[in-house]
Design an enzyme around this catalytic site. Structure first.
Site, short mmCIF file in Angstrom:
data_model
loop_
_atom_site.label_atom_id
_atom_site.label_comp_id
_atom_site.label_asym_id
_atom_site.label_seq_id
_atom_site.Cartn_x
_atom_site.Cartn_y
_atom_site.Cartn_z
N ASP A 10 0.76 -1.14 0.11
CA ASP A 10 -0.03 0.01 -0.04
C ASP A 10 0.96 1.20 0.08
O ASP A 10 1.76 1.28 0.93
CB ASP A 10 -0.81 -0.09 1.18
CG ASP A 10 -1.91 1.10 1.34
OD1 ASP A 10 -1.73 2.10 0.78
OD2 ASP A 10 -2.72 1.20 2.41
N ILE A 11 0.86 2.14 -1.11
CA ILE A 11 1.58 3.31 -1.04
C ILE A 11 1.26 4.18 0.01
O ILE A 11 2.56 4.88 0.49
CB ILE A 11 1.72 3.93 -2.50
CG1 ILE A 11 2.57 4.75 -2.85
CG2 ILE A 11 -0.04 4.59 -2.58
CD1 ILE A 11 2.80 5.43 -4.25
N ASN A 24 -6.46 12.71 -10.96
CA ASN A 24 -7.04 12.96 -11.88
C ASN A 24 -7.05 14.54 -12.18
O ASN A 24 -6.44 15.02 -11.25
CB ASN A 24 -8.72 12.64 -11.73
CG ASN A 24 -9.38 13.16 -10.68
OD1 ASN A 24 -9.32 14.36 -10.40
ND2 ASN A 24 -10.07 12.38 -10.00
N ASP A 34 -5.76 7.41 -5.62
CA ASP A 34 -6.20 8.80 -5.64
C ASP A 34 -7.01 8.84 -4.30
O ASP A 34 -6.87 9.45 -3.44
CB ASP A 34 -6.90 9.54 -6.73
CG ASP A 34 -7.06 10.74 -6.75
OD1 ASP A 34 -6.46 11.64 -5.93
OD2 ASP A 34 -7.90 11.38 -7.44
N SER A 121 -1.92 4.97 -14.25
CA SER A 121 -2.80 4.61 -15.24
C SER A 121 -3.45 3.39 -15.56
O SER A 121 -4.10 2.94 -16.54
CB SER A 121 -2.28 5.21 -16.88
OG SER A 121 -2.41 6.78 -16.66
#
Length: 183
Positions: A10-11, A24, A34, A121
């Protein structure tokens, strides 16, 4: 020695100078990475994103902006916007490369030692995962050859599929001047 770390995880838990958010163009949060960054980082990130929107109207595809990391263990969040995959007909490869390059340039300008990337992406934006990983690895390797301040790059893959793609690419492209950990 400059190092690339490969992690499945998990970042939002990474203790680095900056994590990269696959944002976005609105910068107001969304799904996936995000949404997780905005939820776990708290209101301060959204407030700074709103300030950026007020000044420049958001963040264009391929560009990058920076905010605090709020309650995350990282110090900062670099928000970049990757392209939505349109069958390769809308310069998506160049736009994705720009997203990585502009994030890395921002880290270098800020004298950050470490930066962590998600798989930009490849979720709802549907960029082919192998192609996206190849662009990420090549861009990061080229950057590390000339960076002064940024010494450690983390690729943080949320799922096993992306982790294995990066693992395979990094094994194939090992070099003597960049150490790769996590293979």
């Amino acid at each position: 020695m400059k190092t690339i770390h490969l992690i499945q995880g998990d970042i939002t838990t990474q203790k680095v100078d900056a994590i990269v958010n696959a944002a976005n163009t609105s910068l107001l949060g969304g799904g996936g990475v995000d949404g997780a960054i905005h939820r776990k980082g708290g209101a301060e990130i959204l407030e700074q994103c709103q300030e950026i929107r007020a000044k420049q109207g958001g963040c264009s595809v391929g560009e990058a902006v920076m905010t605090t990391a709020g309650q995350l263990p990282a110090e900062y969040v670099i928000h970049t916007v990757g392209p939505i995959w349109q069958d390769g007909q809308a310069h998506e490869e160049n736009l994705l490369k720009n997203a990585y390059q502009n994030s890395l340039k921002l880290a270098e300008q800020q004298h950050f030692n470490s930066i962590a990337f998600p798989n930009i992406s490849t979720g709802v934006y549907r960029f082919p995962k192998v192609q996206a990983a190849a662009i990420a690895v090549e861009t990061v390797r080229d950057f590390l050859k000339q960076s002064t301040h940024t010494q450690e790059i983390y690729f943080v893959c949320f799922d096993k599929e992306n982790f294995q793609i990066y693992q395979h690419l990094l094994e194939q492209t090992q070099s003597h001047d960049i150490q790769v950990l996590g293979l």
